[in-house]
Design a protein around this motif. Sequence first.
Motif, PDB file in Angstrom:
ATOM      1  N   SER A  13     -19.236  -3.959   5.833  1.00 42.92           N
ATOM      2  CA  SER A  13     -19.411  -5.269   5.317  1.00 42.92           C
ATOM      3  C   SER A  13     -17.991  -6.073   5.411  1.00 42.92           C
ATOM      4  O   SER A  13     -17.244  -5.462   4.600  1.00 42.92           O
ATOM      5  CB  SER A  13     -20.216  -5.224   4.305  1.00 42.92           C
ATOM      6  OG  SER A  13     -20.482  -6.333   3.751  1.00 42.92           O
ATOM      7  N   MET A  14     -17.841  -7.094   6.094  1.00 46.71           N
ATOM      8  CA  MET A  14     -16.691  -7.852   5.859  1.00 46.71           C
ATOM      9  C   MET A  14     -16.573  -9.002   5.038  1.00 46.71           C
ATOM     10  O   MET A  14     -17.541  -9.851   5.155  1.00 46.71           O
ATOM     11  CB  MET A  14     -16.333  -8.254   7.201  1.00 46.71           C
ATOM     12  CG  MET A  14     -16.019  -7.051   8.153  1.00 46.71           C
ATOM     13  SD  MET A  14     -14.538  -6.092   7.841  1.00 46.71           S
ATOM     14  CE  MET A  14     -13.402  -7.386   8.038  1.00 46.71           C
ATOM     15  N   PRO A  15     -15.559  -9.054   3.951  1.00 43.31           N
ATOM     16  CA  PRO A  15     -15.706 -10.229   3.241  1.00 43.31           C
ATOM     17  C   PRO A  15     -15.266 -11.587   3.901  1.00 43.31           C
ATOM     18  O   PRO A  15     -14.379 -11.293   4.837  1.00 43.31           O
ATOM     19  CB  PRO A  15     -14.755  -9.765   2.066  1.00 43.31           C
ATOM     20  CG  PRO A  15     -13.887  -8.829   2.807  1.00 43.31           C
ATOM     21  CD  PRO A  15     -14.822  -8.103   3.483  1.00 43.31           C
ATOM     22  N   THR A  16     -15.701 -12.617   3.338  1.00 42.63           N
ATOM     23  CA  THR A  16     -15.193 -13.878   4.230  1.00 42.63           C
ATOM     24  C   THR A  16     -14.431 -14.648   3.357  1.00 42.63           C
ATOM     25  O   THR A  16     -13.877 -15.882   3.757  1.00 42.63           O
ATOM     26  CB  THR A  16     -16.455 -14.843   4.596  1.00 42.63           C
ATOM     27  OG1 THR A  16     -17.501 -14.802   3.583  1.00 42.63           O
ATOM     28  CG2 THR A  16     -17.242 -13.683   5.772  1.00 42.63           C
ATOM     29  N   GLY A  17     -14.002 -14.058   1.978  1.00 40.18           N
ATOM     30  CA  GLY A  17     -13.337 -15.086   1.043  1.00 40.18           C
ATOM     31  C   GLY A  17     -11.948 -15.137   1.472  1.00 40.18           C
ATOM     32  O   GLY A  17     -11.420 -14.578   2.245  1.00 40.18           O
ATOM     33  N   PRO A  20      -7.186 -12.340  -2.250  1.00 38.15           N
ATOM     34  CA  PRO A  20      -6.311 -11.545  -1.639  1.00 38.15           C
ATOM     35  C   PRO A  20      -7.184 -10.090  -1.665  1.00 38.15           C
ATOM     36  O   PRO A  20      -6.650  -9.424  -0.499  1.00 38.15           O
ATOM     37  CB  PRO A  20      -5.308 -11.289  -2.891  1.00 38.15           C
ATOM     38  CG  PRO A  20      -5.129 -12.395  -3.624  1.00 38.15           C
ATOM     39  CD  PRO A  20      -6.654 -13.187  -3.633  1.00 38.15           C
ATOM     40  N   GLN A  21      -8.147  -9.934  -2.270  1.00 33.97           N
ATOM     41  CA  GLN A  21      -8.873  -8.646  -2.257  1.00 33.97           C
ATOM     42  C   GLN A  21      -9.840  -8.817  -0.691  1.00 33.97           C
ATOM     43  O   GLN A  21      -9.655  -7.660  -0.038  1.00 33.97           O
ATOM     44  CB  GLN A  21      -9.958  -8.272  -3.207  1.00 33.97           C
ATOM     45  CG  GLN A  21     -10.632  -7.159  -3.067  1.00 33.97           C
ATOM     46  CD  GLN A  21      -9.854  -5.824  -3.077  1.00 33.97           C
ATOM     47  OE1 GLN A  21      -9.042  -5.578  -3.743  1.00 33.97           O
ATOM     48  NE2 GLN A  21     -10.262  -4.938  -2.148  1.00 33.97           N
ATOM     49  N   SER A  22     -10.483  -9.790  -0.446  1.00 33.67           N
ATOM     50  CA  SER A  22     -10.975 -10.096   0.736  1.00 33.67           C
ATOM     51  C   SER A  22     -10.149  -9.924   1.919  1.00 33.67           C
ATOM     52  O   SER A  22     -10.534  -9.105   2.995  1.00 33.67           O
ATOM     53  CB  SER A  22     -11.764 -11.493   0.681  1.00 33.67           C
ATOM     54  OG  SER A  22     -12.731 -11.456  -0.144  1.00 33.67           O
ATOM     55  N   VAL A  23      -8.871 -10.577   1.911  1.00 36.90           N
ATOM     56  CA  VAL A  23      -8.081 -10.880   2.964  1.00 36.90           C
ATOM     57  C   VAL A  23      -7.374  -9.158   3.323  1.00 36.90           C
ATOM     58  O   VAL A  23      -7.331  -8.636   4.489  1.00 36.90           O
ATOM     59  CB  VAL A  23      -6.886 -11.509   2.548  1.00 36.90           C
ATOM     60  CG1 VAL A  23      -5.650 -11.470   3.919  1.00 36.90           C
ATOM     61  CG2 VAL A  23      -7.288 -12.876   2.573  1.00 36.90           C
ATOM     62  N   ARG A  24      -7.100  -8.470   2.264  1.00 41.29           N
ATOM     63  CA  ARG A  24      -6.836  -7.160   2.361  1.00 41.29           C
ATOM     64  C   ARG A  24      -7.896  -6.085   3.239  1.00 41.29           C
ATOM     65  O   ARG A  24      -7.478  -5.494   3.985  1.00 41.29           O
ATOM     66  CB  ARG A  24      -6.567  -6.538   0.828  1.00 41.29           C
ATOM     67  CG  ARG A  24      -5.969  -4.956   1.125  1.00 41.29           C
ATOM     68  CD  ARG A  24      -5.801  -4.418  -0.439  1.00 41.29           C
ATOM     69  NE  ARG A  24      -5.141  -3.002  -0.219  1.00 41.29           N
ATOM     70  CZ  ARG A  24      -3.801  -2.917  -0.888  1.00 41.29           C
ATOM     71  NH1 ARG A  24      -3.448  -3.895  -1.487  1.00 41.29           N
ATOM     72  NH2 ARG A  24      -3.289  -1.748  -0.601  1.00 41.29           N
ATOM     73  N   GLN A  25      -9.070  -6.347   2.798  1.00 36.54           N
ATOM     74  CA  GLN A  25     -10.509  -5.726   3.278  1.00 36.54           C
ATOM     75  C   GLN A  25     -10.307  -6.032   4.965  1.00 36.54           C
ATOM     76  O   GLN A  25     -10.542  -5.239   5.738  1.00 36.54           O
ATOM     77  CB  GLN A  25     -11.452  -5.780   2.897  1.00 36.54           C
ATOM     78  CG  GLN A  25     -11.349  -5.124   1.402  1.00 36.54           C
ATOM     79  CD  GLN A  25     -12.845  -5.436   0.676  1.00 36.54           C
ATOM     80  OE1 GLN A  25     -13.748  -6.159   1.167  1.00 36.54           O
ATOM     81  NE2 GLN A  25     -13.012  -4.813  -0.556  1.00 36.54           N
TER      82      GLN A  25
END
Length: 138
Positions: A13-17, A20-25
């Motif tokens: 599951s990829m975050p789209t936000g 910083p946490q979403s970008v790191r993932q």
Amino acid sequence: MSNPERPQVMGVSMPTGTDPQSVRQRLEAMEMLLERSFRIPGVNYPIGLDAIVGLVPVLGDIVTTAMGAYLVWEARNLGLPKWKLWRMGANVAFDTAIGIVPVVGDAADLLFRSNTRNLRIVKKHLDRHHPETRVIEG
């Protein structure tokens, strides 16, 4: 059950936000895909799409450069200092320049992992400026 705001990429599951946490993932997933998504049978050496797609003359180098540039673009959006962005860009440029050379470039893709180096730069920045994004790996 999948969340419509978190698309699935290779079963993850990829975050789209833009936080910083979403970008790191996203960057960790991209680095994994480009540098360590497969293993060479027999020697158990990790390789990724960067080395595989790079085998295709010209087009492979263009595609892998674009994917490497994506990491730099995300780092710019995070607000990394210009000198770090230049360093990341130099890693991508060196990887591209060496990858253009037939045979030697393909072998170099196995050893010089620009995306891993660039992820390390971004992680150091995030660990210092956004410590809440840290993940304890076990």
